[in-house]
Design an enzyme around this catalytic site. Structure first.
Site, PDB file in Angstrom:
ATOM      1  N   TRP A 101       0.810  -1.224   0.000  1.00  0.00           N
ATOM      2  CA  TRP A 101       0.000   0.000   0.000  1.00  0.00           C
ATOM      3  C   TRP A 101       0.840   1.269   0.000  1.00  0.00           C
ATOM      4  O   TRP A 101       0.416   2.292  -0.540  1.00  0.00           O
ATOM      5  CB  TRP A 101      -1.011   0.000   1.145  1.00  0.00           C
ATOM      6  CG  TRP A 101      -2.082  -1.008   0.894  1.00  0.00           C
ATOM      7  CD1 TRP A 101      -2.299  -2.181   1.559  1.00  0.00           C
ATOM      8  CD2 TRP A 101      -3.061  -0.967  -0.163  1.00  0.00           C
ATOM      9  NE1 TRP A 101      -3.355  -2.854   0.993  1.00  0.00           N
ATOM     10  CE2 TRP A 101      -3.831  -2.140  -0.056  1.00  0.00           C
ATOM     11  CE3 TRP A 101      -3.353  -0.066  -1.192  1.00  0.00           C
ATOM     12  CZ2 TRP A 101      -4.881  -2.431  -0.938  1.00  0.00           C
ATOM     13  CZ3 TRP A 101      -4.404  -0.353  -2.065  1.00  0.00           C
ATOM     14  CH2 TRP A 101      -5.149  -1.518  -1.929  1.00  0.00           C
ATOM     15  N   ASP A 170      -1.995   6.502   6.242  1.00  0.00           N
ATOM     16  CA  ASP A 170      -3.090   5.714   5.681  1.00  0.00           C
ATOM     17  C   ASP A 170      -3.545   4.749   6.778  1.00  0.00           C
ATOM     18  O   ASP A 170      -2.810   3.829   7.137  1.00  0.00           O
ATOM     19  CB  ASP A 170      -2.579   4.947   4.452  1.00  0.00           C
ATOM     20  CG  ASP A 170      -3.628   3.993   3.872  1.00  0.00           C
ATOM     21  OD1 ASP A 170      -4.735   3.924   4.424  1.00  0.00           O
ATOM     22  OD2 ASP A 170      -3.318   3.337   2.854  1.00  0.00           O
ATOM     23  N   LYS A 194     -13.736  -1.296   5.968  1.00  0.00           N
ATOM     24  CA  LYS A 194     -13.210  -2.357   6.833  1.00  0.00           C
ATOM     25  C   LYS A 194     -13.699  -2.170   8.273  1.00  0.00           C
ATOM     26  O   LYS A 194     -14.278  -3.067   8.848  1.00  0.00           O
ATOM     27  CB  LYS A 194     -11.689  -2.366   6.783  1.00  0.00           C
ATOM     28  CG  LYS A 194     -11.169  -2.634   5.360  1.00  0.00           C
ATOM     29  CD  LYS A 194      -9.684  -2.474   5.282  1.00  0.00           C
ATOM     30  CE  LYS A 194      -9.196  -2.233   3.887  1.00  0.00           C
ATOM     31  NZ  LYS A 194      -9.252  -3.389   3.011  1.00  0.00           N
TER      32      LYS A 194
HETATM   33  C1  LIG Z   1      -4.073  -0.014   3.861  1.00  0.00           C
HETATM   34  C2  LIG Z   1      -4.937   0.220   2.650  1.00  0.00           C
HETATM   35  N1  LIG Z   1      -4.815   1.379   1.980  1.00  0.00           N
HETATM   36  C3  LIG Z   1      -5.563   1.634   0.888  1.00  0.00           C
HETATM   37  C4  LIG Z   1      -6.475   0.722   0.415  1.00  0.00           C
HETATM   38  C5  LIG Z   1      -7.284   1.060  -0.809  1.00  0.00           C
HETATM   39  O1  LIG Z   1      -8.548   1.431  -0.415  1.00  0.00           O
HETATM   40  P1  LIG Z   1      -9.680   1.793  -1.496  1.00  0.00           P
HETATM   41  O2  LIG Z   1     -10.010   0.509  -2.191  1.00  0.00           O
HETATM   42  O3  LIG Z   1     -10.793   2.334  -0.688  1.00  0.00           O
HETATM   43  O4  LIG Z   1      -9.120   2.796  -2.433  1.00  0.00           O
HETATM   44  C6  LIG Z   1      -6.653  -0.486   1.084  1.00  0.00           C
HETATM   45  C7  LIG Z   1      -7.632  -1.473   0.598  1.00  0.00           C
HETATM   46  O5  LIG Z   1      -7.649  -2.618   0.934  1.00  0.00           O
HETATM   47  C8  LIG Z   1      -5.839  -0.753   2.225  1.00  0.00           C
HETATM   48  O6  LIG Z   1      -5.946  -1.917   2.898  1.00  0.00           O
END
Ligand SMILES: Cc1ncc(COP(=O)(O)O)c(C=O)c1O
Length: 360
Positions: A101, A170, A194
């Site tokens: 991520w 994040d 989540k």
């Molecule tokens: C730590 C983290 N950041 C970002 C995201 C991406 O999120 P989104 O699908 O809402 O853009 C996720 C999705 O699983 C994630 O686990």
């Protein structure tokens, strides 16, 4: 038939009372129309947004000098919105790279600013979260970026990194799973699907001072946090149903006793599954060093891909869903976000022990 135990990494399961209330709201939420049919300019929705904001702030202990935004586009839009809005020409940012991520976020940030790496976890296979002494910040980054819970690998920061530069986090996969040190951060963002409800909303918590310092020029409305703040996240039509479900989730969190109580419950859940893994005498191994294992995403594996596959298949037969690891890492992963019940962790723990006994 009863519902399965849902270990997926997101969108995650919801508390049954939230689903029931959301169902009831589809027909008539009060003013003679369902939540899917209500205008975001109605008195009902206006009230909902005030209440949501106040409750979200109270639960998270968010200080008054921070704004809260409820946006669309998921966490992924923030990967570009944050650098696009908060950096100026000639700036650079530092990233503490701990996996999938942070890599994705920096790939997008690089379209807007110069990205430097203050720490690169690739050498540890991303099984390690660095100590402060292992992080080398550059000279005056506009901000330092990190991911508080690496849902793909199952590692989590136990506390934010210490830095004198503005810190951006994040928290998509661990927000409100435990109390947050908001003051350590200049900006926190998290998509809702989540721990806070369903897909469609991304929360951004941003310090006024940080916005003032970073954003000199006029910008298109969607790339202007200030305009979004002034319009209370309703510059355009917001994801009304997802916001309503978030409100129900906050009610549920209050009913659980708030974030401190959720942390106790989340620690208990993770310990139940982790101790079953320990009990298998090495048949299953944890992914991630002991001091940085996630409470939300329990990553583990057997010695072979085939055995992992068999585990997933047999678990599905027992109505346990979503135990396959992330598509890039393989292995196994049990995601036990806020709403996941303690009882489901006990069922999985028993299954892990039994599987190791039969196949070990
Ligand atoms: C730590 C983290 N950041 C970002 C995201 C991406 O999120 P989104 O699908 O809402 O853009 C996720 C999705 O699983 C994630 O686990």
């Amino acid at each position: 038939m009863s519902r399965a135990w849902n270990f997926v990494a997101g969108p995650a399961g919801l508390p049954e009372c939230v689903i029931q209330k959301a169902q009831e709201a589809l027909w008539d939420v009060g003013p003679g129309a369902g939540i899917l049919e209500i205008s975001h300019r109605s008195a009902f929705f206006d009230r909902l947004m005030y209440d949501l904001d106040a409750q979200f702030r109270r639960i998270g202990g968010i200080p008054d000098d921070y704004d809260v935004l409820f946006l669309q586009g998921g966490a992924t839009l923030q990967f570009c919105q944050i650098p696009a809005i908060l950096t100026r020409p000639g700036d650079h940012i530092d990233c503490i790279h701990t996996g999938f991520w942070t890599r994705n976020a920096m790939r997008d940030a690089a379209f807007y600013t110069d990205v430097r790496y203050a720490y690169d976890g690739a050498a540890s296979g991303f099984e390690h979260i660095p100590e402060d002494s292992e992080i080398s910040y550059s000279e005056n980054p506009r901000y330092v970026y990190y991911c508080a819970n690496n849902s793909f690998m199952g590692t989590e920061w136990q506390r934010p990194p210490l830095t004198r530069y503005p810190l951006v986090a994040d928290m998509s996969s661990n927000i409100y799973s435990r109390p947050i040190d908001v003051r350590a951060h200049s900006l926190i963002f998290a998509s809702a699907q989540k721990n806070l409800g369903i897909a469609g909303v991304c929360v951004v918590i941003v310090k006024h001072e940080f916005l003032e310092a970073c954003q000199p020029e006029p910008r298109a409305s969607m790339f202007n946090y200030r305009r979004l703040v002034e319009n209370r996240s309703m510059l355009n039509t917001p994801p009304t149903f997802a916001l309503y479900v978030m409100k129900l989730m906050l009610d549920w969190i209050d009913g659980q006793g708030g974030l401190a109580a959720l942390e106790v419950r989340n620690r208990e859940k993770a310990a139940i599954v982790r101790s079953a893994i320990d009990d298998t005498g090495g048949f299953f191994r944890h992914v991630g060093e002991p001091q940085c294992r996630s409470l939300m995403n329990i990553s583990f594996r057997t010695a072979s891909r085939e055995m992992d596959g068999l585990f997933v298949a047999e678990a599905e037969n027992e109505r346990m869903l979503g135990l396959r690891g992330h598509r890039e890492t393989g292995g196994l992963r049990a995601s036990v976000f806020n709403a996941f019940p303690v009882e489901g962790c006990r069922v999985l723990a028993e299954f892990i022990r039994e599987f190791a006994r039969v196949h070990g």
